[in-house]
Design a protein around this motif. Sequence first.
Motif, PDB file in Angstrom:
ATOM      1  N   TYR A 403       0.835  -1.210   0.000  1.00 43.16           N
ATOM      2  CA  TYR A 403       0.000   0.000   0.000  1.00 43.16           C
ATOM      3  C   TYR A 403       0.867   1.256   0.000  1.00 43.16           C
ATOM      4  CZ  TYR A 403      -4.282  -2.568   1.202  1.00 43.16           C
ATOM      5  OH  TYR A 403      -5.364  -3.402   1.188  1.00 43.16           O
ATOM      6  N   LYS A 404       0.374   2.239  -0.720  1.00 40.62           N
ATOM      7  CA  LYS A 404       0.937   3.595  -0.663  1.00 40.62           C
ATOM      8  C   LYS A 404      -0.250   4.552  -0.650  1.00 40.62           C
ATOM      9  CE  LYS A 404       5.371   2.669  -2.954  1.00 40.62           C
ATOM     10  NZ  LYS A 404       5.252   1.208  -2.768  1.00 40.62           N
ATOM     11  N   VAL A 405      -0.376   5.307   0.452  1.00 45.27           N
ATOM     12  CA  VAL A 405      -1.518   6.196   0.644  1.00 45.27           C
ATOM     13  C   VAL A 405      -1.014   7.584   1.025  1.00 45.27           C
ATOM     14  CG1 VAL A 405      -3.740   6.498   1.812  1.00 45.27           C
ATOM     15  CG2 VAL A 405      -2.790   4.192   1.535  1.00 45.27           C
ATOM     16  N   TRP A 406      -1.581   8.615   0.376  1.00 44.46           N
ATOM     17  CA  TRP A 406      -1.217   9.975   0.757  1.00 44.46           C
ATOM     18  C   TRP A 406      -2.431  10.886   0.691  1.00 44.46           C
ATOM     19  CZ3 TRP A 406      -2.365  13.455  -3.013  1.00 44.46           C
ATOM     20  CH2 TRP A 406      -2.324  13.029  -4.339  1.00 44.46           C
ATOM     21  N   GLN A 407      -2.353  11.970   1.453  1.00 44.78           N
ATOM     22  CA  GLN A 407      -3.387  13.014   1.420  1.00 44.78           C
ATOM     23  C   GLN A 407      -2.742  14.366   1.706  1.00 44.78           C
ATOM     24  OE1 GLN A 407      -6.264  13.686   4.668  1.00 44.78           O
ATOM     25  NE2 GLN A 407      -7.891  13.435   3.146  1.00 44.78           N
ATOM     26  N   PHE A 408      -3.073  15.352   0.894  1.00 50.39           N
ATOM     27  CA  PHE A 408      -2.673  16.743   1.117  1.00 50.39           C
ATOM     28  C   PHE A 408      -3.936  17.566   1.324  1.00 50.39           C
ATOM     29  CE2 PHE A 408       0.720  15.089  -1.719  1.00 50.39           C
ATOM     30  CZ  PHE A 408       1.772  15.183  -0.816  1.00 50.39           C
ATOM     31  N   LEU A 409      -3.928  18.374   2.363  1.00 44.50           N
ATOM     32  CA  LEU A 409      -5.106  19.172   2.701  1.00 44.50           C
ATOM     33  C   LEU A 409      -4.671  20.569   3.112  1.00 44.50           C
ATOM     34  CD1 LEU A 409      -8.231  18.132   4.676  1.00 44.50           C
ATOM     35  CD2 LEU A 409      -6.930  20.116   5.476  1.00 44.50           C
ATOM     36  N   GLY A 410      -5.421  21.557   2.695  1.00 44.82           N
ATOM     37  CA  GLY A 410      -5.146  22.934   3.081  1.00 44.82           C
ATOM     38  C   GLY A 410      -6.441  23.714   3.219  1.00 44.82           C
ATOM     39  N   GLY A 411      -6.461  24.667   4.145  1.00 47.08           N
ATOM     40  CA  GLY A 411      -7.676  25.436   4.343  1.00 47.08           C
ATOM     41  C   GLY A 411      -7.449  26.672   5.179  1.00 47.08           C
ATOM     42  N   VAL A 412      -8.518  27.431   5.347  1.00 43.39           N
ATOM     43  CA  VAL A 412      -8.524  28.655   6.146  1.00 43.39           C
ATOM     44  C   VAL A 412      -9.776  28.633   7.007  1.00 43.39           C
ATOM     45  CG1 VAL A 412      -8.468  31.167   6.127  1.00 43.39           C
ATOM     46  CG2 VAL A 412      -7.358  29.890   4.284  1.00 43.39           C
ATOM     47  N   ARG A 413      -9.628  29.003   8.276  1.00 40.71           N
ATOM     48  CA  ARG A 413     -10.771  29.052   9.175  1.00 40.71           C
ATOM     49  C   ARG A 413     -10.670  30.297  10.041  1.00 40.71           C
ATOM     50  NH1 ARG A 413      -8.557  23.726  12.175  1.00 40.71           N
ATOM     51  NH2 ARG A 413      -6.658  24.627  13.086  1.00 40.71           N
ATOM     52  N   GLY A 414     -11.802  30.676  10.615  1.00 43.17           N
ATOM     53  CA  GLY A 414     -11.772  31.876  11.439  1.00 43.17           C
ATOM     54  C   GLY A 414     -13.053  32.077  12.215  1.00 43.17           C
ATOM     55  N   ASP A 415     -13.065  33.150  12.987  1.00 42.77           N
ATOM     56  CA  ASP A 415     -14.208  33.511  13.817  1.00 42.77           C
ATOM     57  C   ASP A 415     -14.729  34.872  13.383  1.00 42.77           C
ATOM     58  OD1 ASP A 415     -13.857  31.198  15.359  1.00 42.77           O
ATOM     59  OD2 ASP A 415     -12.421  32.221  16.674  1.00 42.77           O
ATOM     60  N   VAL A 416     -16.026  35.018  13.532  1.00 43.94           N
ATOM     61  CA  VAL A 416     -16.662  36.322  13.350  1.00 43.94           C
ATOM     62  C   VAL A 416     -17.260  36.692  14.695  1.00 43.94           C
ATOM     63  CG1 VAL A 416     -18.401  37.661  12.122  1.00 43.94           C
ATOM     64  CG2 VAL A 416     -17.168  35.812  10.941  1.00 43.94           C
ATOM     65  N   GLY A 417     -16.540  37.542  15.426  1.00 54.74           N
ATOM     66  CA  GLY A 417     -16.951  37.821  16.792  1.00 54.74           C
ATOM     67  C   GLY A 417     -16.773  36.596  17.660  1.00 54.74           C
ATOM     68  N   ASP A 418     -17.611  36.507  18.695  1.00 54.87           N
ATOM     69  CA  ASP A 418     -17.538  35.358  19.597  1.00 54.87           C
ATOM     70  C   ASP A 418     -18.572  34.292  19.290  1.00 54.87           C
ATOM     71  OD1 ASP A 418     -15.483  36.560  21.032  1.00 54.87           O
ATOM     72  OD2 ASP A 418     -16.886  37.616  22.369  1.00 54.87           O
ATOM     73  N   ASP A 419     -19.464  34.553  18.336  1.00 52.56           N
ATOM     74  CA  ASP A 419     -20.610  33.667  18.147  1.00 52.56           C
ATOM     75  C   ASP A 419     -20.618  32.921  16.824  1.00 52.56           C
ATOM     76  OD1 ASP A 419     -21.542  34.534  20.597  1.00 52.56           O
ATOM     77  OD2 ASP A 419     -22.757  36.139  19.729  1.00 52.56           O
ATOM     78  N   TYR A 420     -19.707  33.234  15.907  1.00 48.38           N
ATOM     79  CA  TYR A 420     -19.791  32.612  14.583  1.00 48.38           C
ATOM     80  C   TYR A 420     -18.418  32.086  14.157  1.00 48.38           C
ATOM     81  CZ  TYR A 420     -24.141  35.208  14.607  1.00 48.38           C
ATOM     82  OH  TYR A 420     -25.363  35.704  14.952  1.00 48.38           O
ATOM     83  N   ARG A 421     -18.446  30.955  13.431  1.00 42.76           N
ATOM     84  CA  ARG A 421     -17.219  30.326  12.945  1.00 42.76           C
ATOM     85  C   ARG A 421     -17.402  29.946  11.488  1.00 42.76           C
ATOM     86  NH1 ARG A 421     -18.980  28.179  17.531  1.00 42.76           N
ATOM     87  NH2 ARG A 421     -17.774  28.532  19.450  1.00 42.76           N
TER      88      ARG A 421
END
Length: 538
Positions: A403-421
Amino acid sequence: RSTLFPYTTLFRSPYRIEQVVVTGSRISRPDFTADSPIVSLTDETFQRVAATSVEQVLNAMPQFVPSVTTTSNNPSNNGQANIDLRGLGTNRNIVLMNSRRLPIANADGTVDVNVIPTALIERVDIVTGGASAVYGSDAIAGVVNFVLQDDFEGVDIESSYGKTGEDDSEEWTAGLTLGSNFADDQGNAVFHIGYTERKPVLQGARDFSFMALDVRRQGNAPLGSGTFEQGRATFGANAPNQAVIDQVFGAYGNYTAGSVGPSRALGTNPDGSLFSAGAGIPNQPVVNFRGDIDPAFNPLIYTYNFSPPNILNMPVDRYNFASFLDFDLSDDVEAYAHAIYTDYDTRTQLAPTPAGGLQVPVTNPFIPADLATILASRANPNGNFTFARRMTEVGPRISRNEYKVWQFLGGVRGDVGDDYRWDVFAAKAQMDLRETQDNDLSLARIDELLNAPDGGMALCGGFDPFGAGRVSPGCADYVRTFFTNTTRVDQTLAEASFSGKLFQMPAGTAQFSVGTGYHEDALDRKSTRLNSSHPYRS
């Protein structure tokens, strides 16, 4: 202070807990309640067990039913390790890593958890109900989320070694983890490399697995195969004459006329005499089950014990690589990425192949004299007869899986104030499997040798199937075949989600989660058959 010991101060943590967040879907709840049952395992559990595969720990929990694992030989899934939540099937629960999908390993979407670096596990969250409302119909049984350490700082070296009480099946695992902050602590990078090795054990090495058992019909009675290495001849509608059968078997002595009927399968002893597989004939071979384990087993029924050559605990040779990167773009926005790569080999092993339904002409030069006499008494003495044989000279069936298995992942996350993600990411993954099946049979070549006027003497040294160990090495190599199967699974993922609070209600805050996603899987499978004369032999 303790109510039992008022003058003793109980341990108090120097840290003050601000809130406990219970997750399991994209909606988080800052309290101790959740809509679905959630169980979490910490890294201490894995360290205490010192398991080389994560499914060994999970299968000990009541939420899981042990399924195909890295130790499963028959049935097997080419050495993969699959988990079965609530016993509903390995493809009915979603397996995530850091809340994101892992590469699939089969056409049905099953995940191979061999790709998870055990040393980096921080905890495992297990959701056993209601997950399909968020993740879709493939989460009917629930969700298993492996949360890894993606903010590690420092150096960690670990290694473990173990073996069974029988001084075999050695397991060794080692790992190195490096992590550091950078850019004035705005970012963190983690790199891990791990190695796991396990030696095999055959079923014949243990009394409890030495015999195949019929647990459903006969209450753990020994169960063997009617296709044995001495070979068995059957005659169907073109049955031999009973008087001739009595004459042949009567010459062996201590025989009751009629105890071997025309429908009996006949096998061949080393001296060319015959035995009946289903009747007790004196001076004939004893069944190859161990009487000291089950003395009540009927020794008059001759069968082949196919268990000893099978692997009880499969070998594995595995490398895991993983890296994680997090970087704060601002106080409320974070970029992240990870890359995982797993390279591992396993091997399964089964008893030698049974060749059945073979048609043997009466002109075959290796037919024993007593069998030839019985064949000549049939209504059609020139007709072929049916033959079956366990091809032990070819060797056990071995399947090597790379077996040869790979995964590449990239992203951006954040908050909007204290109540939203919010969270946006994309991933690309690939699984390659190269499976080589050794010691299978070419029935066309067996048929060619059975019909050869000289029995294959000129071609390979003689194909004599009448008796154990009589097939020449050259002919065993001639009928041996190899199959190479290659499987590739490509996966593309992209998701975006937004969640947070809506409004207050008497029972608490109403929350929401919305999102969109793209998911594409592609499967490519090829099979190549190689004869023993082929220049490539795995």
